[in-house]
Design a protein around this motif. Structure first.
Motif, PDB file in Angstrom:
ATOM      1  N   LEU A 140       0.839  -1.202   0.000  1.00 50.36           N
ATOM      2  CA  LEU A 140       0.000   0.000   0.000  1.00 50.36           C
ATOM      3  C   LEU A 140       0.869   1.245   0.000  1.00 50.36           C
ATOM      4  N   LEU A 141       0.423   2.215  -0.782  1.00 51.62           N
ATOM      5  CA  LEU A 141       1.109   3.507  -0.858  1.00 51.62           C
ATOM      6  C   LEU A 141       0.202   4.595  -0.293  1.00 51.62           C
ATOM      7  N   PHE A 142       0.754   5.404   0.618  1.00 45.40           N
ATOM      8  CA  PHE A 142       0.054   6.576   1.150  1.00 45.40           C
ATOM      9  C   PHE A 142       0.901   7.783   0.777  1.00 45.40           C
ATOM     10  N   ARG A 143       0.336   8.724   0.006  1.00 50.68           N
ATOM     11  CA  ARG A 143       1.133   9.885  -0.432  1.00 50.68           C
ATOM     12  C   ARG A 143       0.819  11.118   0.413  1.00 50.68           C
ATOM     13  N   ASP A 144       1.698  12.103   0.292  1.00 53.34           N
ATOM     14  CA  ASP A 144       1.481  13.437   0.887  1.00 53.34           C
ATOM     15  C   ASP A 144       1.243  13.389   2.395  1.00 53.34           C
ATOM     16  N   GLN A 145       1.999  12.550   3.068  1.00 52.74           N
ATOM     17  CA  GLN A 145       1.885  12.461   4.530  1.00 52.74           C
ATOM     18  C   GLN A 145       2.896  13.407   5.170  1.00 52.74           C
ATOM     19  N   THR A 146       2.565  13.904   6.351  1.00 52.55           N
ATOM     20  CA  THR A 146       3.555  14.637   7.158  1.00 52.55           C
ATOM     21  C   THR A 146       3.484  14.044   8.550  1.00 52.55           C
ATOM     22  N   ILE A 147       4.214  12.966   8.748  1.00 59.19           N
ATOM     23  CA  ILE A 147       4.108  12.252  10.027  1.00 59.19           C
ATOM     24  C   ILE A 147       5.434  12.323  10.788  1.00 59.19           C
ATOM     25  N   SER A 148       5.314  12.323  12.100  1.00 60.39           N
ATOM     26  CA  SER A 148       6.487  12.304  12.977  1.00 60.39           C
ATOM     27  C   SER A 148       6.874  10.842  13.231  1.00 60.39           C
ATOM     28  N   ASP A 149       8.008  10.646  13.895  1.00 59.22           N
ATOM     29  CA  ASP A 149       8.395   9.278  14.254  1.00 59.22           C
ATOM     30  C   ASP A 149       7.360   8.641  15.179  1.00 59.22           C
ATOM     31  N   ASP A 150       6.766   9.440  16.058  1.00 57.06           N
ATOM     32  CA  ASP A 150       5.714   8.893  16.938  1.00 57.06           C
ATOM     33  C   ASP A 150       4.498   8.452  16.126  1.00 57.06           C
ATOM     34  N   ASP A 151       4.131   9.267  15.122  1.00 56.83           N
ATOM     35  CA  ASP A 151       2.995   8.883  14.251  1.00 56.83           C
ATOM     36  C   ASP A 151       3.315   7.581  13.502  1.00 56.83           C
ATOM     37  N   LEU A 152       4.558   7.486  13.034  1.00 54.03           N
ATOM     38  CA  LEU A 152       4.968   6.280  12.305  1.00 54.03           C
ATOM     39  C   LEU A 152       4.840   5.051  13.204  1.00 54.03           C
ATOM     40  N   LEU A 153       5.266   5.199  14.458  1.00 53.93           N
ATOM     41  CA  LEU A 153       5.152   4.083  15.403  1.00 53.93           C
ATOM     42  C   LEU A 153       3.692   3.751  15.694  1.00 53.93           C
ATOM     43  N   ASP A 154       2.862   4.784  15.857  1.00 50.37           N
ATOM     44  CA  ASP A 154       1.435   4.551  16.150  1.00 50.37           C
ATOM     45  C   ASP A 154       0.776   3.793  15.003  1.00 50.37           C
ATOM     46  N   PHE A 155       1.012   4.264  13.777  1.00 49.26           N
ATOM     47  CA  PHE A 155       0.407   3.586  12.631  1.00 49.26           C
ATOM     48  C   PHE A 155       0.925   2.145  12.543  1.00 49.26           C
ATOM     49  N   SER A 156       2.222   1.955  12.758  1.00 46.89           N
ATOM     50  CA  SER A 156       2.826   0.621  12.669  1.00 46.89           C
ATOM     51  C   SER A 156       2.207  -0.327  13.696  1.00 46.89           C
ATOM     52  N   ARG A 157       2.021   0.170  14.912  1.00 42.80           N
ATOM     53  CA  ARG A 157       1.468  -0.681  15.981  1.00 42.80           C
ATOM     54  C   ARG A 157       0.048  -1.130  15.674  1.00 42.80           C
ATOM     55  N   GLY A 158      -0.646  -0.362  14.838  1.00 36.03           N
ATOM     56  CA  GLY A 158      -1.991  -0.764  14.433  1.00 36.03           C
ATOM     57  C   GLY A 158      -1.989  -2.040  13.600  1.00 36.03           C
ATOM     58  N   LEU A 159      -0.835  -2.386  13.044  1.00 32.13           N
ATOM     59  CA  LEU A 159      -0.742  -3.599  12.218  1.00 32.13           C
ATOM     60  C   LEU A 159      -0.285  -4.813  13.016  1.00 32.13           C
ATOM     61  N   GLY A 160       0.276  -4.574  14.193  1.00 30.66           N
ATOM     62  CA  GLY A 160       0.766  -5.695  15.002  1.00 30.66           C
ATOM     63  C   GLY A 160       1.895  -5.240  15.901  1.00 30.66           C
ATOM     64  N   ASP A 161       2.589  -6.210  16.497  1.00 27.52           N
ATOM     65  CA  ASP A 161       3.711  -5.868  17.381  1.00 27.52           C
ATOM     66  C   ASP A 161       4.905  -5.433  16.541  1.00 27.52           C
ATOM     67  N   LEU A 162       5.604  -4.423  17.020  1.00 29.64           N
ATOM     68  CA  LEU A 162       6.803  -3.973  16.318  1.00 29.64           C
ATOM     69  C   LEU A 162       7.888  -5.035  16.419  1.00 29.64           C
ATOM     70  N   ASP A 163       8.635  -5.175  15.341  1.00 24.58           N
ATOM     71  CA  ASP A 163       9.740  -6.129  15.276  1.00 24.58           C
ATOM     72  C   ASP A 163      11.030  -5.318  15.373  1.00 24.58           C
ATOM     73  N   PRO A 164      12.031  -5.790  16.134  1.00 24.48           N
ATOM     74  CA  PRO A 164      13.262  -4.996  16.243  1.00 24.48           C
ATOM     75  C   PRO A 164      13.947  -4.849  14.873  1.00 24.48           C
ATOM     76  N   PRO A 165      14.600  -3.718  14.629  1.00 20.86           N
ATOM     77  CA  PRO A 165      15.269  -3.489  13.344  1.00 20.86           C
ATOM     78  C   PRO A 165      16.327  -4.545  13.030  1.00 20.86           C
ATOM     79  N   PRO A 166      16.603  -4.748  11.740  1.00 17.81           N
ATOM     80  CA  PRO A 166      17.626  -5.729  11.346  1.00 17.81           C
ATOM     81  C   PRO A 166      19.034  -5.253  11.680  1.00 17.81           C
ATOM     82  N   ASN A 167      19.935  -6.223  11.834  1.00 24.93           N
ATOM     83  CA  ASN A 167      21.356  -5.924  11.991  1.00 24.93           C
ATOM     84  C   ASN A 167      21.942  -5.724  10.601  1.00 24.93           C
TER      85      ASN A 167
END
Ligand code: OGA
Ligand code: MN
Length: 291
Positions: free
Chosen positions: A42-69
């Protein structure tokens, strides 16, 4: 309808129109989840989101996974360990702020070298080069659907080794011993044909080409088959090419799609903030995939 969508290609991806990711209503969220399963990206255009917004939206999909090494370890914006940075930019001390540099990132799906890979990843574009750096997606559902019989027979019921030594930029992951022997490399074995837990569709599951191996064949046969499978699965007819704009958020399903990135001029800046969502189960074998 809580949202409106526009297909990006006939086989993969849809743009979600008129959604502000800072305030997604419950019905819109449900519709987004349904579209995600259906379109694979899915593509969402013309967003102005903060890192907190990014985390909030991500958490709506499930548990966050730690970043890759990655080649530089795990690089996150200060105070946001669950976000990871994809960038060629150096900080004032000359150290990279993110991963993958400016070279090509070859076709792959994220972290399939784990027994339970993250099921989704997303990139939010903060800075984009004038040219280059496009991200491509391909549909592994469509690839499974059109899989020629001889390839289906050759891989049905077999697992594939997914390598955890190198990342898609060709870099050695930090602290990992280099090897070109698929049997010595760290990684996981997964079914070559999987079933999508939500849609029930069959998917070809290749992961990444380097250090890959199909079980039950000698090295030469496995290698030739993999070359044929990779050339087949990444044909333009299965692909979407994304031309980035600042403010784009691109979300993909790591089971039903693969992705790659074009190189770009390293004198230009590219900065993406990224999250990924934990998978709920190991990839599920498509039992009747030979039929
Ligand atoms: C990733 C990735 C490609 C890109 O973040 O997993 O492969 O276009 N990124 O930056
Ligand atoms: Mn990736």
């Amino acid at each position: 309808m809580a949202i409106s969508t526009r297909e990006l290609t006939p086989v993969v991806g849809a743009e979600i129109l008129d959604v502000d990711l800072r305030k997604v209503s419950a019905p819109a969220r449900q519709a987004i989840h349904a579209s995600f399963a259906r379109y694979g990206a899915l593509l969402f255009r013309d967003q102005t989101i903060s890192d907190d917004d990014l985390l909030d939206f991500s958490r709506g999909l499930g548990d966050l996974d730690p970043p890759p090494n990655q080649e530089n370890g795990r690089l996150s914006p200060a105070g946001y360990p669950d976000i990871y940075v994809v960038s060629n930019v150096l900080d004032t001390a000359g150290a990279p702020i993110g991963a993958l540099g400016s070279g090509e990132a070859v076709w792959h799906t994220d972290m399939s070298y784990l027994d339970v890979p993250p099921f989704a990843s997303m990139l939010y574009a903060l800075e984009i080069p004038d040219t280059g750096g496009n991200t491509w997606l391909c549909s592994m559902v469509e690839a499974a659907r059109q899989l020629p019989d001889h390839l289906r027979k050759a891989i049905a019921g077999r697992r594939i080794k997914h390598d955890g030594t190198y990342n898609s930029g060709g870099f050695l992951r930090k602290g990992v011993t280099p090897t070109d022997d698929p049997h010595k490399a760290p990684g996981a074995w997964h079914p070559s044909l999987c079933v999508h837990p939500e849609t029930g569709e069959a998917m070809l599951y290749l992961g990444r080409r380097r250090n890959s191996y199909i079980e039950g064949y000698d090295a030469d046969r496995s290698s030739k088959l993999l070359d044929e499978l990779w050339a087949y699965a990444t044909q333009p007819k299965f692909c979407y090419e994304h031309h980035w704009r600042v403010g784009d958020l691109l979300l993909w399903d790591n089971r039903s799609t693969m992705h790659r990135r074009d190189p770009f001029d390293n004198s230009m800046r590219r900065v993406m903030h990224r999250t990924q969502i934990k998978g709920k189960s190991a990839p599920i074998p498509a039992m009747h995939a030979a039929a």
